[in-house]
Design a protein around this motif. Structure first.
Motif, PDB file in Angstrom:
ATOM      1  N   PRO A  62      45.144  36.208  31.653  1.00 56.67           N
ATOM      2  CA  PRO A  62      43.916  35.498  31.305  1.00 56.67           C
ATOM      3  C   PRO A  62      43.191  36.042  30.073  1.00 56.67           C
ATOM      4  O   PRO A  62      42.258  35.409  29.584  1.00 56.67           O
ATOM      5  CB  PRO A  62      43.045  35.661  32.555  1.00 56.67           C
ATOM      6  CG  PRO A  62      43.521  36.929  33.170  1.00 56.67           C
ATOM      7  CD  PRO A  62      44.996  36.997  32.875  1.00 56.67           C
ATOM      8  N   VAL A  63      43.627  37.194  29.561  1.00 54.64           N
ATOM      9  CA  VAL A  63      42.940  37.789  28.407  1.00 54.64           C
ATOM     10  C   VAL A  63      43.871  38.083  27.242  1.00 54.64           C
ATOM     11  O   VAL A  63      43.501  38.819  26.332  1.00 54.64           O
ATOM     12  CB  VAL A  63      42.167  39.072  28.805  1.00 54.64           C
ATOM     13  CG1 VAL A  63      41.020  38.746  29.738  1.00 54.64           C
ATOM     14  CG2 VAL A  63      43.088  40.110  29.407  1.00 54.64           C
ATOM     15  N   GLY A  64      45.072  37.522  27.259  1.00 53.80           N
ATOM     16  CA  GLY A  64      45.989  37.812  26.166  1.00 53.80           C
ATOM     17  C   GLY A  64      47.310  37.087  26.315  1.00 53.80           C
ATOM     18  O   GLY A  64      47.419  36.090  27.023  1.00 53.80           O
ATOM     19  N   VAL A  65      48.302  37.618  25.651  1.00 46.34           N
ATOM     20  CA  VAL A  65      49.631  37.018  25.637  1.00 46.34           C
ATOM     21  C   VAL A  65      50.346  37.299  26.949  1.00 46.34           C
ATOM     22  O   VAL A  65      50.250  38.383  27.500  1.00 46.34           O
ATOM     23  CB  VAL A  65      50.455  37.600  24.458  1.00 46.34           C
ATOM     24  CG1 VAL A  65      51.880  37.090  24.484  1.00 46.34           C
ATOM     25  CG2 VAL A  65      49.795  37.267  23.139  1.00 46.34           C
ATOM     26  N   LEU A  67      49.900  45.293  36.649  1.00 50.93           N
ATOM     27  CA  LEU A  67      49.317  45.340  35.306  1.00 50.93           C
ATOM     28  C   LEU A  67      47.798  45.367  35.374  1.00 50.93           C
ATOM     29  O   LEU A  67      47.175  44.550  36.036  1.00 50.93           O
ATOM     30  CB  LEU A  67      49.760  44.123  34.486  1.00 50.93           C
ATOM     31  CG  LEU A  67      51.191  44.132  33.990  1.00 50.93           C
ATOM     32  CD1 LEU A  67      51.531  42.803  33.341  1.00 50.93           C
ATOM     33  CD2 LEU A  67      51.413  45.276  33.008  1.00 50.93           C
ATOM     34  N   GLU A  68      47.229  46.348  34.696  1.00 52.09           N
ATOM     35  CA  GLU A  68      45.775  46.458  34.618  1.00 52.09           C
ATOM     36  C   GLU A  68      45.361  45.978  33.243  1.00 52.09           C
ATOM     37  O   GLU A  68      45.682  46.588  32.232  1.00 52.09           O
ATOM     38  CB  GLU A  68      45.339  47.893  34.870  1.00 52.09           C
ATOM     39  CG  GLU A  68      45.630  48.347  36.292  1.00 52.09           C
ATOM     40  CD  GLU A  68      45.130  49.736  36.585  1.00 52.09           C
ATOM     41  OE1 GLU A  68      44.284  50.248  35.826  1.00 52.09           O
ATOM     42  OE2 GLU A  68      45.586  50.304  37.572  1.00 52.09           O
ATOM     43  N   LEU A  69      44.643  44.886  33.210  1.00 48.00           N
ATOM     44  CA  LEU A  69      44.223  44.260  31.967  1.00 48.00           C
ATOM     45  C   LEU A  69      42.780  44.626  31.659  1.00 48.00           C
ATOM     46  O   LEU A  69      42.057  45.121  32.529  1.00 48.00           O
ATOM     47  CB  LEU A  69      44.370  42.735  32.098  1.00 48.00           C
ATOM     48  CG  LEU A  69      45.758  42.233  32.482  1.00 48.00           C
ATOM     49  CD1 LEU A  69      45.728  40.738  32.755  1.00 48.00           C
ATOM     50  CD2 LEU A  69      46.774  42.574  31.409  1.00 48.00           C
ATOM     51  N   PRO A  70      42.337  44.374  30.437  1.00 46.82           N
ATOM     52  CA  PRO A  70      40.935  44.651  30.100  1.00 46.82           C
ATOM     53  C   PRO A  70      39.970  43.909  31.035  1.00 46.82           C
ATOM     54  O   PRO A  70      40.316  42.870  31.609  1.00 46.82           O
ATOM     55  CB  PRO A  70      40.813  44.110  28.669  1.00 46.82           C
ATOM     56  CG  PRO A  70      42.203  44.127  28.118  1.00 46.82           C
ATOM     57  CD  PRO A  70      43.103  43.864  29.296  1.00 46.82           C
ATOM     58  N   PHE A  71      38.780  44.449  31.144  1.00 44.11           N
ATOM     59  CA  PHE A  71      37.686  43.852  31.917  1.00 44.11           C
ATOM     60  C   PHE A  71      37.997  43.748  33.406  1.00 44.11           C
ATOM     61  O   PHE A  71      37.442  42.905  34.109  1.00 44.11           O
ATOM     62  CB  PHE A  71      37.310  42.459  31.375  1.00 44.11           C
ATOM     63  CG  PHE A  71      37.166  42.407  29.878  1.00 44.11           C
ATOM     64  CD1 PHE A  71      36.136  43.098  29.254  1.00 44.11           C
ATOM     65  CD2 PHE A  71      38.070  41.701  29.111  1.00 44.11           C
ATOM     66  CE1 PHE A  71      36.012  43.066  27.868  1.00 44.11           C
ATOM     67  CE2 PHE A  71      37.952  41.670  27.728  1.00 44.11           C
ATOM     68  CZ  PHE A  71      36.924  42.350  27.108  1.00 44.11           C
ATOM     69  N   GLY A  72      38.923  44.583  33.909  1.00 51.60           N
ATOM     70  CA  GLY A  72      39.275  44.559  35.322  1.00 51.60           C
ATOM     71  C   GLY A  72      40.080  43.343  35.737  1.00 51.60           C
ATOM     72  O   GLY A  72      40.203  43.052  36.922  1.00 51.60           O
ATOM     73  N   MET A  73      40.618  42.640  34.771  1.00 52.63           N
ATOM     74  CA  MET A  73      41.396  41.435  35.053  1.00 52.63           C
ATOM     75  C   MET A  73      42.814  41.807  35.462  1.00 52.63           C
ATOM     76  O   MET A  73      43.269  42.927  35.249  1.00 52.63           O
ATOM     77  CB  MET A  73      41.429  40.519  33.822  1.00 52.63           C
ATOM     78  CG  MET A  73      40.068  40.100  33.300  1.00 52.63           C
ATOM     79  SD  MET A  73      39.173  38.993  34.379  1.00 52.63           S
ATOM     80  CE  MET A  73      40.083  37.498  34.136  1.00 52.63           C
ATOM     81  N   HIS A  74      43.510  40.810  36.041  1.00 50.55           N
ATOM     82  CA  HIS A  74      44.895  40.966  36.468  1.00 50.55           C
ATOM     83  C   HIS A  74      45.661  39.708  36.082  1.00 50.55           C
ATOM     84  O   HIS A  74      45.066  38.670  35.775  1.00 50.55           O
ATOM     85  CB  HIS A  74      44.967  41.146  37.988  1.00 50.55           C
ATOM     86  CG  HIS A  74      44.235  42.347  38.483  1.00 50.55           C
ATOM     87  ND1 HIS A  74      44.807  43.586  38.530  1.00 50.55           N
ATOM     88  CD2 HIS A  74      42.962  42.507  38.925  1.00 50.55           C
ATOM     89  CE1 HIS A  74      43.934  44.462  38.985  1.00 50.55           C
ATOM     90  NE2 HIS A  74      42.795  43.830  39.235  1.00 50.55           N
ATOM     91  N   ILE A  75      46.985  39.797  36.137  1.00 50.22           N
ATOM     92  CA  ILE A  75      47.811  38.606  35.940  1.00 50.22           C
ATOM     93  C   ILE A  75      47.429  37.614  37.040  1.00 50.22           C
ATOM     94  O   ILE A  75      47.229  38.001  38.195  1.00 50.22           O
ATOM     95  CB  ILE A  75      49.315  38.949  36.009  1.00 50.22           C
ATOM     96  CG1 ILE A  75      49.689  39.911  34.867  1.00 50.22           C
ATOM     97  CG2 ILE A  75      50.161  37.681  35.970  1.00 50.22           C
ATOM     98  CD1 ILE A  75      49.460  39.377  33.468  1.00 50.22           C
ATOM     99  N   GLU A  76      47.318  36.354  36.679  1.00 49.34           N
ATOM    100  CA  GLU A  76      46.889  35.336  37.634  1.00 49.34           C
ATOM    101  C   GLU A  76      47.954  34.271  37.838  1.00 49.34           C
ATOM    102  O   GLU A  76      48.795  34.050  36.979  1.00 49.34           O
ATOM    103  CB  GLU A  76      45.602  34.660  37.139  1.00 49.34           C
ATOM    104  CG  GLU A  76      44.428  35.611  37.073  1.00 49.34           C
ATOM    105  CD  GLU A  76      43.139  34.921  36.678  1.00 49.34           C
ATOM    106  OE1 GLU A  76      43.054  33.682  36.788  1.00 49.34           O
ATOM    107  OE2 GLU A  76      42.204  35.635  36.267  1.00 49.34           O
TER     108      GLU A  76
END
Length: 132
Positions: free
Chosen positions: A40-43, A80-89
């Motif tokens: 949700p925050v990148g490629v 995977l730990e993404l920025p802003f506490g996001m995750h793969i969705e």
């Protein structure tokens, strides 16, 4: 101020897992994608068609800047730990309409799975509209 930890949505529903496993027992088929995952925050976009008996290894189409058919790990996607506490969705609105080979061909021509999905979805709607 208290900090809350967001629990990620499960990557698969039980029905999706069952369908992926069933497809995995029929390897070599040109299956319709069962589920779409995305960053949700990148490629990063993945279409899964099969799941191995190990309940971790998916087969399908992945796009990390270049779309290609291959395999990927559900466990690795979930970790995977993404920025802003996001995750793969999991894309709760995605419904596969064509075999994975059609998505792969369209993704290679357009350069991305996301664009391929949009083009194929429009084609499916147009096809459906002609029948009614």
């Amino acid at each position: 101020m208290t900090e809350t930890t967001q629990t990620p949505m499960p990557l698969l529903t039980p029905d999706q897992r069952d369908q992926l496993l069933a497809n995995g027992r029929q390897p070599g088929g040109d299956h319709v994608p069962v589920v779409k995952f995305f960053n949700p925050v990148g490629v990063g976009t993945w279409l899964a068609t099969e799941l191995d008996a190990d309940n971790d290894t998916c087969s399908g189409l992945a796009d990390l800047g270049f779309p290609e058919i291959g395999s990927f790990s559900l466990e690795e996607l979930a970790a995977l730990e993404l920025p802003f506490g996001m995750h793969i969705e999991r894309d709760v609105f995605f419904t596969g309409a064509f075999p994975i080979s059609a998505y792969a061909e369209a993704a290679r021509e357009t350069g991305s799975i996301t664009t391929a999905i949009r083009i194929l979805s429009n084609a499916a709607r147009a096809q459906h509209g002609e029948r009614t």
